[in-house]
Design a protein around this motif. Structure first.
Motif, short mmCIF file in Angstrom:
data_model
loop_
_atom_site.label_atom_id
_atom_site.label_comp_id
_atom_site.label_asym_id
_atom_site.label_seq_id
_atom_site.Cartn_x
_atom_site.Cartn_y
_atom_site.Cartn_z
N PHE A 68 0.85 -1.19 0.00
CA PHE A 68 0.00 0.00 0.00
C PHE A 68 0.89 1.24 0.00
N LEU A 69 0.58 2.21 -0.87
CA LEU A 69 1.25 3.49 -0.90
C LEU A 69 0.21 4.59 -0.73
N SER A 70 0.54 5.60 0.05
CA SER A 70 -0.38 6.72 0.26
C SER A 70 -0.13 7.80 -0.77
N LYS A 71 -1.25 8.37 -1.26
CA LYS A 71 -1.14 9.51 -2.17
C LYS A 71 -0.90 10.78 -1.35
N PRO A 72 -0.20 11.77 -1.89
CA PRO A 72 0.49 11.73 -3.19
C PRO A 72 1.72 10.84 -3.12
N VAL A 73 1.93 10.05 -4.17
CA VAL A 73 3.02 9.09 -4.17
C VAL A 73 4.17 9.62 -5.02
N ASP A 74 5.38 9.44 -4.52
CA ASP A 74 6.57 9.84 -5.26
C ASP A 74 6.78 8.92 -6.45
N PRO A 75 6.96 9.44 -7.66
CA PRO A 75 7.13 8.59 -8.86
C PRO A 75 8.25 7.57 -8.71
N THR A 76 9.35 7.97 -8.05
CA THR A 76 10.47 7.04 -7.87
C THR A 76 10.05 5.87 -6.99
N GLN A 77 9.28 6.17 -5.95
CA GLN A 77 8.81 5.10 -5.06
C GLN A 77 7.82 4.19 -5.77
N LYS B 182 9.74 1.95 -8.06
CA LYS B 182 10.48 0.96 -7.27
C LYS B 182 9.57 -0.20 -6.87
N GLU B 183 8.35 0.11 -6.44
CA GLU B 183 7.40 -0.92 -6.03
C GLU B 183 6.94 -1.76 -7.21
N VAL B 184 6.73 -1.12 -8.35
CA VAL B 184 6.35 -1.84 -9.56
C VAL B 184 7.42 -2.87 -9.91
N ARG B 185 8.66 -2.46 -9.90
CA ARG B 185 9.76 -3.36 -10.23
C ARG B 185 9.90 -4.49 -9.21
N ARG B 186 9.60 -4.19 -7.96
CA ARG B 186 9.69 -5.23 -6.93
C ARG B 186 8.61 -6.28 -7.08
N LEU B 187 7.41 -5.85 -7.45
CA LEU B 187 6.28 -6.77 -7.50
C LEU B 187 6.20 -7.58 -8.80
#
Length: 245
Positions: free
Chosen positions: A226-235, A238-243
């Motif tokens: 889970f990420l809270s908005k507003p979300v940092d594009p880098t973060q 990073k999560e997309v690549r991890r999952l």
């Protein structure tokens, strides 16, 4: 690692992306005559013709096609005489068949079992959010890094798109048509055998709203992070690549 490979394989099998099968060599079991047969049929009789062909043991595959011929199938025979009787006695007597073309296979150069998935296929990501600005920002970011991106503005639309074109990852908002629309989507995905192994990254501003108390705890929510908005594009990247596997 072995565990990662095993998890990935189990996911591909459960999604129906692959299935494990054995391909016997026809020449080794006494069926050296391979023939590709194309049929023109009356469209009102398409299903009955398909059913008549599907029960024939000698037929390996049947496909419905566009173009001049409506049905294409592959059949194996021990001799040319068997092929002749199949065409003149069995196929010719199926109601609705208008025209038949037979192609005798001389040599097989590449088999379906030899096919390898192209390595440069981009991962498919579905962004589910009723905020068009977020969808556009996410699409621009992800496509810049080589991903294929689709979007949906509601949970209902998202599930429909997932079943039409299975994504590799879902980025999911919470508050859309309903306050917990995204939560309902993640629960439905986990109940669906074809969708249950698709990673879900939930991105929402619900924790900073009056509806925060309605949001379930980690123990009861079916997402991978889970990420809270507003979300940092880098973060987010990073999560997309991890999952993604």
């Amino acid at each position: 690692t072995e565990a990662t490979i095993r998890k990935r394989l189990e996911r591909l099998i459960s999604q129906g992306t692959i299935r494990i099968a054995a391909f016997p060599d026809p020449t080794q079991i006494g069926l050296p005559i391979e023939t590709i047969i194309s049929l023109q049929v009356e469209l009102r009789n398409l299903d009955p013709v398909l059913q008549s062909l599907a029960i024939v043991p000698n037929i390996r595959f049947i496909k419905i096609a566009t173009g001049e011929y409506d049905i294409i199938f592959d059949a194996l025979f021990a001799t040319d005489e068997e092929l002749y009787h199949f065409l003149t006695e069995r196929v010719a007597n199926i109601p609705g068949v208008r025209k038949t073309v037979t192609s005798h296979v001389l040599r097989e150069v590449k088999n379906i079992a030899d096919w390898v998935i192209p390595q440069d296929l981009p991962a498919r990501i579905l962004v589910v959010d009723d905020d068009p600005d977020f969808c556009e920002i996410a699409r621009t970011l992800l496509e810049k890094h080589g991903y294929t991106v689709q979007s949906a503005s509601s949970g209902e639309e998202a599930v429909k798109k997932m079943r039409q074109n299975l994504p590799d990852l879902v980025i999911l908002d919470v508050m859309m048509k309903g306050v917990l629309d995204g939560v309902a989507v993640s629960d439905e995905m986990r109940r669906d055998k074809a969708l249950q192994r698709v990673p879900v990254l939930m991105v929402s501003s619900i924790t900073g709203t009056d509806y925060a108390s309605l949001f379930p705890t980690d123990e009861y929510i079916s997402v991978d992070n889970f990420l809270s908005k507003p979300v940092d594009p880098t973060q987010l990247l990073k999560e997309v690549r991890r999952l993604l596997p």
